[in-house]
Write an enzyme that holds these catalytic residues in place. Structure first.
Site, PDB file in Angstrom:
ATOM      1  N   HIS A 136       0.847  -1.216   0.000  1.00  0.00           N
ATOM      2  CA  HIS A 136       0.000   0.000   0.000  1.00  0.00           C
ATOM      3  C   HIS A 136       0.871   1.250   0.000  1.00  0.00           C
ATOM      4  O   HIS A 136       0.681   2.170  -0.807  1.00  0.00           O
ATOM      5  CB  HIS A 136      -0.913   0.022   1.225  1.00  0.00           C
ATOM      6  CG  HIS A 136      -1.497   1.387   1.476  1.00  0.00           C
ATOM      7  ND1 HIS A 136      -2.615   1.857   0.816  1.00  0.00           N
ATOM      8  CD2 HIS A 136      -1.079   2.405   2.275  1.00  0.00           C
ATOM      9  CE1 HIS A 136      -2.859   3.111   1.210  1.00  0.00           C
ATOM     10  NE2 HIS A 136      -1.953   3.464   2.097  1.00  0.00           N
ATOM     11  N   HIS A 153       1.394   5.187  -2.499  1.00  0.00           N
ATOM     12  CA  HIS A 153       1.835   6.558  -2.168  1.00  0.00           C
ATOM     13  C   HIS A 153       3.069   7.039  -2.929  1.00  0.00           C
ATOM     14  O   HIS A 153       3.174   8.228  -3.235  1.00  0.00           O
ATOM     15  CB  HIS A 153       2.159   6.644  -0.672  1.00  0.00           C
ATOM     16  CG  HIS A 153       0.965   6.671   0.214  1.00  0.00           C
ATOM     17  ND1 HIS A 153       0.156   7.781   0.360  1.00  0.00           N
ATOM     18  CD2 HIS A 153       0.419   5.707   0.993  1.00  0.00           C
ATOM     19  CE1 HIS A 153      -0.819   7.505   1.211  1.00  0.00           C
ATOM     20  NE2 HIS A 153      -0.699   6.246   1.606  1.00  0.00           N
ATOM     21  N   GLU A 208      -5.379   9.644   0.433  1.00  0.00           N
ATOM     22  CA  GLU A 208      -5.771   8.221   0.460  1.00  0.00           C
ATOM     23  C   GLU A 208      -6.876   7.923  -0.539  1.00  0.00           C
ATOM     24  O   GLU A 208      -6.822   6.901  -1.227  1.00  0.00           O
ATOM     25  CB  GLU A 208      -6.213   7.801   1.858  1.00  0.00           C
ATOM     26  CG  GLU A 208      -5.115   7.789   2.910  1.00  0.00           C
ATOM     27  CD  GLU A 208      -4.010   6.748   2.645  1.00  0.00           C
ATOM     28  OE1 GLU A 208      -3.050   6.710   3.417  1.00  0.00           O
ATOM     29  OE2 GLU A 208      -4.099   5.985   1.665  1.00  0.00           O
ATOM     30  N   SER A 263      -4.133   1.302  -4.606  1.00  0.00           N
ATOM     31  CA  SER A 263      -3.536   0.033  -4.137  1.00  0.00           C
ATOM     32  C   SER A 263      -4.621  -1.003  -3.835  1.00  0.00           C
ATOM     33  O   SER A 263      -4.325  -2.073  -3.339  1.00  0.00           O
ATOM     34  CB  SER A 263      -2.704   0.286  -2.866  1.00  0.00           C
ATOM     35  OG  SER A 263      -3.538   0.837  -1.856  1.00  0.00           O
TER      36      SER A 263
HETATM   37  N1  HBI Z   1       1.529   6.172  10.132  1.00  0.00           N
HETATM   38  N2  HBI Z   1       3.047   4.786   9.068  1.00  0.00           N
HETATM   39  C1  HBI Z   1       1.966   5.578   9.006  1.00  0.00           C
HETATM   40  N3  HBI Z   1       1.330   5.753   7.837  1.00  0.00           N
HETATM   41  C2  HBI Z   1       0.240   6.554   7.725  1.00  0.00           C
HETATM   42  O1  HBI Z   1      -0.327   6.711   6.634  1.00  0.00           O
HETATM   43  C3  HBI Z   1      -0.239   7.199   8.882  1.00  0.00           C
HETATM   44  C4  HBI Z   1       0.435   6.995  10.084  1.00  0.00           C
HETATM   45  N4  HBI Z   1      -0.012   7.589  11.207  1.00  0.00           N
HETATM   46  C5  HBI Z   1      -1.156   8.470  11.234  1.00  0.00           C
HETATM   47  C6  HBI Z   1      -1.808   8.592   9.913  1.00  0.00           C
HETATM   48  N5  HBI Z   1      -1.339   8.005   8.814  1.00  0.00           N
HETATM   49  C7  HBI Z   1      -3.076   9.376   9.751  1.00  0.00           C
HETATM   50  O2  HBI Z   1      -3.698   9.599  11.006  1.00  0.00           O
HETATM   51  C8  HBI Z   1      -2.798  10.695   9.068  1.00  0.00           C
HETATM   52  O3  HBI Z   1      -4.021  11.300   8.776  1.00  0.00           O
HETATM   53  C9  HBI Z   1      -2.032  11.590   9.947  1.00  0.00           C
HETATM   54 FE    FE Z   2      -1.772   5.330   3.073  1.00  0.00          FE
END
Ligand code: HBI
Ligand code: FE
Length: 293
Positions: free
Chosen positions: A145, A150, A191, A210
């Site tokens: 993913h 991304h 997303e 994804s």
């Molecule tokens: N941590 N590794 C990772 N990947 C993410 O996409 C991610 C995260 N922590 C918080 C988060 N996304 C979401 O809460 C965002 O909106 C900040």
């Molecule tokens: Fe993501």
């Protein structure tokens, strides 16, 4: 939900999606204070490389007419689909293009740590890959993913700048306790975002690109509501983490997305807090919707 450095060293996994009833995945004991860790590429098994290859081939076969051109043009930068890419090699290619790099993390990390990495143009990519029984769907973001969904758009200069601006804004939001509002902006753009093009609607959101089934559903299905991008409308709208979205937001360009993050969000947070939340899938009276393509 923000664990501090000591918690990370104790191996406390700090974050899960949603209500958090599932145990978080990933080994946080190896994470550094900023939640990054090493990729340990040699630990991937032949089965894991093969699962990555099958996931990649299934998605790559359905990009035409559904994924935005910027994504389709950039996905080749991930490198050969036969094996999970080495993050250091991928970062070398990415850095040359937009000065971003990919860093390994054990899994979901606290919002503050996440924002801090984005603000430094460092994209956190989960090291582990889903199990074969999760071929069609995994709740938490895995390496497929994060990489396939991304990383390609981080090669696009405007989108790359939006992601850093989002991270910088997030650091301010955490002081204003507006993380949930900003999480909604991330959810409905990075997303699950759609973009209007002369050829019709296309997907740019990583969660869509994804996903085996949501890529076609988001662009073609008559079920979901598609609303023109509006920052306050997005920040008021709740989202679901374990089913196809019932609302998608549509931008006209990545520049529009970047420009939307230019102003200070404080007055927007204040205005949004005065207004009722909107359920996912709900349509406001008189709201213009965008038709499927
Ligand atoms: N941590 N590794 C990772 N990947 C993410 O996409 C991610 C995260 N922590 C918080 C988060 N996304 C979401 O809460 C965002 O909106 C900040
Ligand atoms: Fe993501």
């Amino acid at each position: 939900m923000i664990a501090n450095d000591k918690a990370v060293n104790r191996g406390v996994a700090p974050v899960t999606y949603g209500q958090g009833e599932r145990p978080p995945r990933g080994d946080y004991s190896t994470a550094r204070g900023d939640y990054t860790c090493d990729q340990n590429w040699s630990a991937y098994t032949a089965q894991e490389h093969d699962l990555y290859r099958r996931l990649y081939e299934r998605q790559a076969a359905q990009l035409e007419g559904l994924a935005c051109d910027e994504f389709t043009a950039a996905v080749k930068h991930l490198g050969a689909p036969e094996r999970i890419p080495r993050f250091d090699e991928l970062s070398n290619r990415l850095y040359r293009q937009t000065r971003w790099e990919v860093v390994a993390v054990p899994g979901l990390i606290p919002e503050e740590a996440f924002f801090a990495l984005l603000a430094k143009r460092r994209f956190p990519v989960t090291g582990w890959i889903r199990g074969p029984e999760e071929f069609d769907y995994v709740v938490e973001p895995d390496v497929f993913h994060d990489l396939f969904g991304h990383v390609p758009l981080l090669f696009d200069p405007v989108f790359a700048d939006y992601m850093q601006a989002y991270g910088a804004g997030g650091l301010k939001a955490s002081r204003l306790d507006a993380c949930e509002l900003l999480a909604r902006l991330y959810w409905y753009t990075v997303e699950f975002g759609l973009i209007q093009t002369p050829q019709g609607l296309r997907a740019y959101g990583a969660g869509i690109l994804s996903s085996a089934g949501e890529l076609r559903h988001s662009v073609r299905s008559g079920e979901p509501s598609r609303v023109p991008f509006d920052l306050q409308r997005i920040m008021r709208t709740r989202y679901k983490i374990d089913s196809y979205q019932s609302t998608y937001f549509v931008i006209d360009s990545f520049q529009q997305l970047f420009d939307a993050t230019a102003p200070d969000f404080t007055p927007i947070y204040r205005a949004v807090r005065e207004l009722p939340e909107i359920e996912a899938g709900a349509v406001l009276p008189g709201e213009r919707l965008i038709a499927a393509s």
